[in-house]
Design a protein around this motif. Sequence first.
Motif, PDB file in Angstrom:
ATOM      1  N   UNK A   1      41.741  58.652  48.197  1.00  0.00           N
ATOM      2  CA  UNK A   1      41.482  57.498  49.070  1.00  0.00           C
ATOM      3  C   UNK A   1      40.778  56.381  48.274  1.00  0.00           C
ATOM      4  N   UNK A   2      39.790  56.800  47.465  1.00  0.00           N
ATOM      5  CA  UNK A   2      39.070  55.791  46.659  1.00  0.00           C
ATOM      6  C   UNK A   2      40.054  55.106  45.717  1.00  0.00           C
ATOM      7  N   UNK A   3      40.959  55.899  45.137  1.00  0.00           N
ATOM      8  CA  UNK A   3      41.929  55.321  44.198  1.00  0.00           C
ATOM      9  C   UNK A   3      42.861  54.354  44.923  1.00  0.00           C
ATOM     10  N   UNK A   4      43.285  54.748  46.110  1.00  0.00           N
ATOM     11  CA  UNK A   4      44.220  53.870  46.840  1.00  0.00           C
ATOM     12  C   UNK A   4      43.505  52.606  47.316  1.00  0.00           C
ATOM     13  N   UNK A   5      42.250  52.755  47.645  1.00  0.00           N
ATOM     14  CA  UNK A   5      41.453  51.602  48.099  1.00  0.00           C
ATOM     15  C   UNK A   5      41.187  50.637  46.951  1.00  0.00           C
ATOM     16  N   UNK A   6      40.834  51.215  45.800  1.00  0.00           N
ATOM     17  CA  UNK A   6      40.472  50.345  44.676  1.00  0.00           C
ATOM     18  C   UNK A   6      40.870  51.015  43.357  1.00  0.00           C
ATOM     19  N   UNK A   7      42.180  51.001  43.046  1.00  0.00           N
ATOM     20  CA  UNK A   7      42.668  51.715  41.854  1.00  0.00           C
ATOM     21  C   UNK A   7      42.011  51.241  40.557  1.00  0.00           C
ATOM     22  N   UNK A   8      41.744  49.935  40.483  1.00  0.00           N
ATOM     23  CA  UNK A   8      41.156  49.387  39.247  1.00  0.00           C
ATOM     24  C   UNK A   8      39.771  49.962  39.022  1.00  0.00           C
ATOM     25  N   UNK A   9      38.958  50.001  40.092  1.00  0.00           N
ATOM     26  CA  UNK A   9      37.581  50.539  39.987  1.00  0.00           C
ATOM     27  C   UNK A   9      37.625  51.999  39.548  1.00  0.00           C
ATOM     28  N   UNK A  10      38.481  52.787  40.186  1.00  0.00           N
ATOM     29  CA  UNK A  10      38.507  54.226  39.873  1.00  0.00           C
ATOM     30  C   UNK A  10      39.044  54.443  38.463  1.00  0.00           C
ATOM     31  N   UNK A  11      40.093  53.712  38.091  1.00  0.00           N
ATOM     32  CA  UNK A  11      40.633  53.841  36.725  1.00  0.00           C
ATOM     33  C   UNK A  11      39.552  53.511  35.697  1.00  0.00           C
ATOM     34  N   UNK A  12      38.797  52.441  35.934  1.00  0.00           N
ATOM     35  CA  UNK A  12      37.775  52.024  34.961  1.00  0.00           C
ATOM     36  C   UNK A  12      36.620  53.023  34.919  1.00  0.00           C
ATOM     37  N   UNK A  13      36.336  53.668  36.045  1.00  0.00           N
ATOM     38  CA  UNK A  13      35.295  54.714  36.055  1.00  0.00           C
ATOM     39  C   UNK A  13      35.695  55.865  35.144  1.00  0.00           C
ATOM     40  N   UNK A  14      36.986  56.214  35.252  1.00  0.00           N
ATOM     41  CA  UNK A  14      37.462  57.303  34.385  1.00  0.00           C
ATOM     42  C   UNK A  14      37.524  56.869  32.921  1.00  0.00           C
ATOM     43  N   UNK A  15      37.843  55.597  32.659  1.00  0.00           N
ATOM     44  CA  UNK A  15      37.824  55.101  31.282  1.00  0.00           C
ATOM     45  C   UNK A  15      36.418  55.231  30.709  1.00  0.00           C
ATOM     46  N   UNK A  16      35.422  54.912  31.530  1.00  0.00           N
ATOM     47  CA  UNK A  16      34.011  55.037  31.091  1.00  0.00           C
ATOM     48  C   UNK A  16      33.696  56.495  30.787  1.00  0.00           C
TER      49      UNK A  16
END
Length: 250
Positions: A54-69
């Motif tokens: 749900x978090x990814x669908x809501x804000x994919x960029x935020x979640x992707x960048x969290x995983x990049x970190x």
Amino acid sequence: MRFDPKLIQQLQTARRITALTGAGISKESGIPTFREAQTGLWENYEATELATPQAFQRNPKLVWEWYQWRRSLVTQAEPNPAHMALVLMEQRVPTFRLITQNVDGLHQRAGSRNIIELHGNILRTKCFEHNHLVDHWQEDGQIPPRCPVCGGQLRPDVVWFGENLPSSAIQRAAAAAQQTDIFLSIGTSGLVNPAASLPYMAIEAGALLVEVNPDHPPLTIYADYQLTSPAGEILPELVTQIWPSKGANS
Ligand code: BV8
């Protein structure tokens, strides 16, 4: 550090040992545990809130960048003596099974070979639409990057809250818990299911339960032995006392 001679004797004679590791085993590699407050950009987010579809669908960029970190933390980290001690255990114990809740790949980098990854691996990436693994993609500035096969968004190959674990992994883990003489619970708060049920399965099946955790999570009261120091101190010392001639660094 001295251990109960009876524990050492039981570890020396055990034919089957199963270890379950959590974020605590990677703490001494510099990777914050899952429940620790996050830092920097992420200090206002709960990990459990970001690690969901749900978090990814809501804000994919935020979640992707969290995983990049988190990937950057993991790639800069090194396995610590606790990881190395389990590599030695795998070499010495007739039947040793390693189950990890961690997604940091540090057990692999330490040299453990037979690993059951319950929650995936942050260093692998897959297509959000079709779940196939992807190891190369166009860096065209889109965040998250797009799947080269179908154009869908890419995501980390980890199990999010609310997602099923890989069936083979949880089945192998349950078998390893139910068919073991000694179960080591290392660096886990035991709050996440179904992983948290594994030590109880082992106790039910008659295994000796050893907990390695500076804290006292719910499992502690069921442990035959509670080793309440950091894993990076306990495990190397433990393997040195189990196999004195060889030690943890041979
Ligand atoms: C599932 C990958 C079926 C992602 C992770 C409501 C709706 C939906 C699901 C649920 C629900 N209610 C409950 C559930 C089930 C849910 C769950 O358990 N929720 C919890 C929060 C209540 N589980 C799931 O959703 C699982 N799937 O059940 O599917 C289903 C499907 C649909 C609907 C219902 C059910 C999926 C769970 C997997 C989640 N993904 N990781 C990512 O990493 O981004 S879990 C994640 O958290 C970690 O991988 C890790 O496994 C876990 C954190 O636990 P720990 O490893 O224990 O770490 P923690 O920080 O908690 O503790 C560290 C410990 O180390 C501490 O005790 C500390 O004292 C100790 N320590 C510190 N330093 C040291 C040390 N120990 C030793 N040495 C040291 N130096």
